[in-house]
Scaffold this motif. Structure first.
Motif, mmCIF file in Angstrom:
data_model
loop_
_atom_site.group_PDB
_atom_site.id
_atom_site.type_symbol
_atom_site.label_atom_id
_atom_site.label_comp_id
_atom_site.label_asym_id
_atom_site.label_seq_id
_atom_site.Cartn_x
_atom_site.Cartn_y
_atom_site.Cartn_z
ATOM 1 N N PHE A 17 0.833 -1.203 0.000
ATOM 2 C CA PHE A 17 0.000 0.000 0.000
ATOM 3 C C PHE A 17 0.871 1.256 0.000
ATOM 4 C CE2 PHE A 17 -2.228 3.465 2.095
ATOM 5 C CZ PHE A 17 -3.377 3.552 1.316
ATOM 6 N N HIS A 21 0.690 3.930 -2.794
ATOM 7 C CA HIS A 21 0.256 5.276 -2.407
ATOM 8 C C HIS A 21 1.277 6.330 -2.837
ATOM 9 C CE1 HIS A 21 -1.839 8.386 -0.242
ATOM 10 N NE2 HIS A 21 -0.759 8.653 0.451
ATOM 11 N N GLU A 25 0.145 9.225 -5.396
ATOM 12 C CA GLU A 25 0.235 10.626 -4.968
ATOM 13 C C GLU A 25 0.856 11.495 -6.059
ATOM 14 O OE1 GLU A 25 2.528 11.268 -1.358
ATOM 15 O OE2 GLU A 25 0.660 11.691 -0.315
ATOM 16 N N HIS A 30 -6.321 9.514 -5.401
ATOM 17 C CA HIS A 30 -6.616 9.269 -3.984
ATOM 18 C C HIS A 30 -6.477 7.767 -3.714
ATOM 19 C CE1 HIS A 30 -9.136 8.823 -0.391
ATOM 20 N NE2 HIS A 30 -8.781 10.061 -0.123
ATOM 21 N N PRO A 31 -5.932 7.358 -2.566
ATOM 22 C CA PRO A 31 -5.687 5.937 -2.294
ATOM 23 C C PRO A 31 -6.929 5.039 -2.351
ATOM 24 C CG PRO A 31 -4.760 7.307 -0.552
ATOM 25 C CD PRO A 31 -5.461 8.217 -1.495
#
Length: 146
Positions: A17, A21, A25, A30-31
């Motif tokens: 993750f 992420h 970014e 958006h995650p």
């Protein structure tokens, strides 16, 4: 074993993750959006309710995410022709490009994950993971039937 298997799974998920992420970014994603984008890509014209069911989240959460994704130009919503209460969700061209990017990035992360594994080890790992998934699905079904 010093650490539980479950803890190792958690660590793998957390590290994956973080890597994802960090990359997302850079591209303004958006995650929480990738799973939703992938569902819409797989089921063009999906309803908000179905997305919520697939992600196991509340429809209100999906509504907020879809609004954000619509503003970002990733998806478009159209009213269902037969049932005006439903809105169908579709990817825009930008959304399709993001999905392609995500697929490529996930493929590269998978390459990192299995770096140094032989083909036989990769096959064995995949077999173990399928068994774990089956065990968990059976457990979930068993609890639902109790």
């Amino acid at each position: 074993m010093n650490e539980s298997i479950l803890k190792k799974f958690f660590m793998i998920q957390r590290l994956q993750f973080k890597i994802l992420h960090k990359e997302l970014e850079k591209h303004g994603i958006h995650p929480g959006q990738p799973p939703m984008l992938m569902i819409v890509a797989k089921h063009e014209g999906v309803t908000q309710k179905r997305i919520a069911e697939e992600l196991n989240v509340k429809p209100a959460t999906v509504a907020i995410m879809l609004r954000r994704m619509e503003r970002a130009g990733l998806i478009r919503r159209e009213q269902d022709e037969n049932d005006k209460r439903l809105q169908r969700v579709y990817l825009t061209e930008k959304g399709k490009l993001y999905c392609d990017f995500l697929k490529e990035h996930l493929k590269s992360v998978e390459t990192v994950i299995v770096k140094g594994f032989t083909d036989a080890e990769k096959n064995q790992l995949e077999s173990f993971l399928r068994r774990i998934i089956a065990n968990l699905e059976n457990r979930l079904r068993g609890e639902a039937n109790d």
